[in-house]
Write an enzyme that holds these catalytic residues in place. Sequence first.
Site, PDB file in Angstrom:
ATOM      1  CD  GLU A  14       7.780 -11.614  -4.743  1.00 46.01           C
ATOM      2  OE1 GLU A  14       7.722 -12.559  -4.026  1.00 46.01           O
ATOM      3  OE2 GLU A  14       6.568 -11.138  -5.474  1.00 46.01           O
ATOM      4  N   GLY A  15      10.168  -8.032  -1.200  1.00 40.54           N
ATOM      5  CA  GLY A  15      10.853  -7.591   0.062  1.00 40.54           C
ATOM      6  C   GLY A  15      12.217  -7.394  -0.210  1.00 40.54           C
ATOM      7  CD  GLU A  54      -2.851  -1.147   2.386  1.00 43.50           C
ATOM      8  OE1 GLU A  54      -2.867  -0.351   3.278  1.00 43.50           O
ATOM      9  OE2 GLU A  54      -3.756  -2.226   2.396  1.00 43.50           O
ATOM     10  CB  ALA A  93       2.150  -0.683   4.675  1.00 41.66           C
ATOM     11  N   GLY A  94       4.817  -1.084   2.778  1.00 40.68           N
ATOM     12  CA  GLY A  94       5.442  -2.118   1.761  1.00 40.68           C
ATOM     13  C   GLY A  94       6.420  -2.901   2.613  1.00 40.68           C
ATOM     14  CG  ASP A 120       8.671 -18.979   3.137  1.00 40.02           C
ATOM     15  OD1 ASP A 120       9.403 -18.131   3.394  1.00 40.02           O
ATOM     16  OD2 ASP A 120       8.237 -19.972   4.182  1.00 40.02           O
ATOM     17  NE  ARG A 175      10.555 -12.433   0.179  1.00 37.89           N
ATOM     18  CZ  ARG A 175      10.221 -12.433   1.404  1.00 37.89           C
ATOM     19  NH1 ARG A 175      10.609 -13.171   2.272  1.00 37.89           N
ATOM     20  NH2 ARG A 175       9.370 -11.064   1.762  1.00 37.89           N
ATOM     21  CB  THR A 235      11.651 -18.894   6.076  1.00 33.21           C
ATOM     22  OG1 THR A 235      10.438 -19.512   6.218  1.00 33.21           O
ATOM     23  CG2 THR A 235      11.428 -17.320   6.258  1.00 33.21           C
TER      24      THR A 235
HETATM   25  C1  FAD Z   1       8.233  -2.664  -9.902  1.00 32.72           C
HETATM   26  C2  FAD Z   1       7.419  -2.950  -8.663  1.00 32.72           C
HETATM   27  C3  FAD Z   1       6.407  -4.088  -8.661  1.00 32.72           C
HETATM   28  C4  FAD Z   1       5.831  -4.496  -7.517  1.00 32.72           C
HETATM   29  N1  FAD Z   1       4.750  -5.269  -7.441  1.00 32.72           N
HETATM   30  C5  FAD Z   1       4.227  -5.897  -6.403  1.00 32.72           C
HETATM   31  C6  FAD Z   1       3.051  -6.718  -6.348  1.00 32.72           C
HETATM   32  O1  FAD Z   1       2.830  -7.082  -7.352  1.00 32.72           O
HETATM   33  N2  FAD Z   1       2.198  -6.831  -5.474  1.00 32.72           N
HETATM   34  C7  FAD Z   1       2.581  -6.131  -4.112  1.00 32.72           C
HETATM   35  O2  FAD Z   1       2.036  -6.337  -3.114  1.00 32.72           O
HETATM   36  N3  FAD Z   1       3.565  -5.220  -4.091  1.00 32.72           N
HETATM   37  C8  FAD Z   1       4.298  -5.014  -5.032  1.00 32.72           C
HETATM   38  N4  FAD Z   1       5.513  -4.121  -5.141  1.00 32.72           N
HETATM   39  C9  FAD Z   1       5.818  -3.379  -4.021  1.00 32.72           C
HETATM   40  C10 FAD Z   1       7.339  -3.841  -3.312  1.00 32.72           C
HETATM   41  O3  FAD Z   1       6.911  -5.190  -2.640  1.00 32.72           O
HETATM   42  C11 FAD Z   1       7.699  -2.872  -2.143  1.00 32.72           C
HETATM   43  O4  FAD Z   1       7.745  -1.839  -3.161  1.00 32.72           O
HETATM   44  C12 FAD Z   1       8.630  -3.281  -1.250  1.00 32.72           C
HETATM   45  O5  FAD Z   1       8.352  -4.092  -0.553  1.00 32.72           O
HETATM   46  C13 FAD Z   1       9.241  -2.037  -0.715  1.00 32.72           C
HETATM   47  O6  FAD Z   1       8.137  -1.466   0.097  1.00 32.72           O
HETATM   48  P1  FAD Z   1       8.246   0.135   0.098  1.00 32.72           P
HETATM   49  O7  FAD Z   1       8.419   0.548  -1.667  1.00 32.72           O
HETATM   50  O8  FAD Z   1       7.027   0.737   0.630  1.00 32.72           O
HETATM   51  O9  FAD Z   1       9.405   0.758   0.622  1.00 32.72           O
HETATM   52  P2  FAD Z   1       9.603   0.992   2.247  1.00 32.72           P
HETATM   53  O10 FAD Z   1       8.939  -0.080   3.017  1.00 32.72           O
HETATM   54  O11 FAD Z   1       9.245   2.332   2.644  1.00 32.72           O
HETATM   55  O12 FAD Z   1      11.267   0.739   2.348  1.00 32.72           O
HETATM   56  C14 FAD Z   1      12.055   2.032   2.158  1.00 32.72           C
HETATM   57  C15 FAD Z   1      13.555   1.778   2.426  1.00 32.72           C
HETATM   58  O13 FAD Z   1      13.656   1.481   3.620  1.00 32.72           O
HETATM   59  C16 FAD Z   1      14.121   0.255   4.010  1.00 32.72           C
HETATM   60  N5  FAD Z   1      13.467  -0.348   5.239  1.00 32.72           N
HETATM   61  C17 FAD Z   1      12.318  -0.483   5.631  1.00 32.72           C
HETATM   62  N6  FAD Z   1      12.238  -1.123   6.680  1.00 32.72           N
HETATM   63  C18 FAD Z   1      13.309  -1.369   7.165  1.00 32.72           C
HETATM   64  C19 FAD Z   1      13.978  -1.977   8.234  1.00 32.72           C
HETATM   65  N7  FAD Z   1      13.012  -2.518   9.274  1.00 32.72           N
HETATM   66  N8  FAD Z   1      15.041  -2.438   8.345  1.00 32.72           N
HETATM   67  C20 FAD Z   1      15.829  -1.776   7.598  1.00 32.72           C
HETATM   68  N9  FAD Z   1      15.618  -1.246   6.235  1.00 32.72           N
HETATM   69  C21 FAD Z   1      14.309  -0.926   6.213  1.00 32.72           C
HETATM   70  C22 FAD Z   1      13.671  -0.508   2.757  1.00 32.72           C
HETATM   71  O14 FAD Z   1      14.757  -1.699   2.463  1.00 32.72           O
HETATM   72  C23 FAD Z   1      13.991   0.317   1.728  1.00 32.72           C
HETATM   73  O15 FAD Z   1      15.184   0.409   1.395  1.00 32.72           O
HETATM   74  C24 FAD Z   1       6.317  -3.803  -6.340  1.00 32.72           C
HETATM   75  C25 FAD Z   1       7.241  -2.791  -6.267  1.00 32.72           C
HETATM   76  C26 FAD Z   1       7.688  -2.423  -7.467  1.00 32.72           C
HETATM   77  C27 FAD Z   1       8.578  -1.231  -7.528  1.00 32.72           C
END
Ligand code: FAD
Length: 381
Positions: free
Chosen positions: A363-364, A127, A130-131, A240, A243, A313
């Site tokens: 995917e994380g 969202e 929230a990623g 799991d 990835r 995992t």
């Molecule tokens: C091209 C693309 C396709 C995607 N497809 C899908 C999809 O099909 N379905 C879906 O659900 N999602 C999808 N995503 C979303 C993707 O999984 C998220 O973008 C990703 O998980 C990161 O979340 P965020 O962008 O909100 O970054 P954030 O969570 O805001 O993170 C920002 C930065 O902070 C770091 N960070 C955050 N928390 C921590 C922590 N606790 N410790 C250390 N570092 C941290 C992260 O590693 C990152 O570098 C897609 C994203 C992209 C770009």
Amino acid sequence: MIDFNLTDEQQAIRKLAHEFAEQEIVPVAAEYDRSATFPWPIIEKAYDVGLMNLNIPEAYGGAGLGLLDECLVAEELAWGCAGINASIGLNALAALPIIIAGSEEQKRHYLGRLTAERQMAAYALTEPAAGSDVVGIQTVARRVGDEYILTGTKNFITNASVANFYVVFAYTDKTKRHRGMSAFIVEREWSGVTPGRKDDKMGQRASDTAQLILEDVKVPKSNLLGGEGDGFKIAMQVFDRSRPGVAAAAVGVARRAMEVAIEYAKERTTFGLPLAAHQAIGFKIAQMAMEIAAARHLTWHAAWLADQGKRNTLEASFAKCFAADTVMKVTTEAVQVFGGYGYMKDYPVEKLMRDAKVFQIYEGTSEIQRVIMARELFKSA
Ligand SMILES: Cc1cc2nc3c(=O)[nH]c(=O)nc-3n(C[C@H](O)[C@H](O)[C@H](O)COP(=O)(O)OP(=O)(O)OC[C@H]3O[C@@H](n4cnc5c(N)ncnc54)[C@H](O)[C@@H]3O)c2cc1C
């Protein structure tokens, strides 16, 4: 016993995927990258030759392949184009929660639609706010009689604009935190479901990425996957299994970058010698080959564990993180081998480097993979 031999069937599917990449994907990859259009004609051909829905059991019309088989295919297709591979492979990601937690009726209906009707699906967890922090999602599902009313916005959803249905994660009870999250199958046609603006991306541009807006969407109770509160567990089980496939795709892109770098290093001369004869360039290629081989071994191991029904995992995170970091390094070094030409769109490594970056994000992220590894390691110590 350890056996790195691929079966005849595995070698055959790998060959099929490689030939498909060579003949159908490579010739058009640059154009899809430029236009950022969804590769429908290639999806149709992938359906024709049996490269779609690989993980769907044969009982529901799929190929019924294992995760290692899927990884072999993903490496080859991503070798052709990572964005097109993502478009082809996304149905398998969206099918996973249904395979893991779906009822017989849900499997027959929705997996059957993917295989028999050639439909597309998407997986909607992330969202705007929230990623990485999956528990921070805001989408809610309110129970009213025999229905749930879903409201929220999903972000960066691969295949959002082209999918016929979505697996959507939402809170049925936010007070229970991750134990209050649930998963639903939501149809594109239902009132209140709107795919949002398509994202204009750095790389993997043939892959469709967009928001998904849910406004008071009425979802029948029969479309809840598993029980109320099962959503978080389902999402983690999906990761799991998904990835290693992402890791395999990263290996494919890295391998392609190394191959074109080797070819170029043999042709281009500086100081009267081919680049390949300069030790600094030879060392770059050696490093690439070593890291690609390591990434592939981690990937195959993580996939093999899943195929044996074993918990993977930690190994899935090893593979995803190492392969993602490797593809970024390898493609960056491949651009370096090409010198100024590497920076130009006329040569393939520029696209490969752009395509590589998102492997460290979706995917994380690579940081989150390390968080998972540390958690798993402290748990088992
Ligand atoms: C091209 C693309 C396709 C995607 N497809 C899908 C999809 O099909 N379905 C879906 O659900 N999602 C999808 N995503 C979303 C993707 O999984 C998220 O973008 C990703 O998980 C990161 O979340 P965020 O962008 O909100 O970054 P954030 O969570 O805001 O993170 C920002 C930065 O902070 C770091 N960070 C955050 N928390 C921590 C922590 N606790 N410790 C250390 N570092 C941290 C992260 O590693 C990152 O570098 C897609 C994203 C992209 C770009």
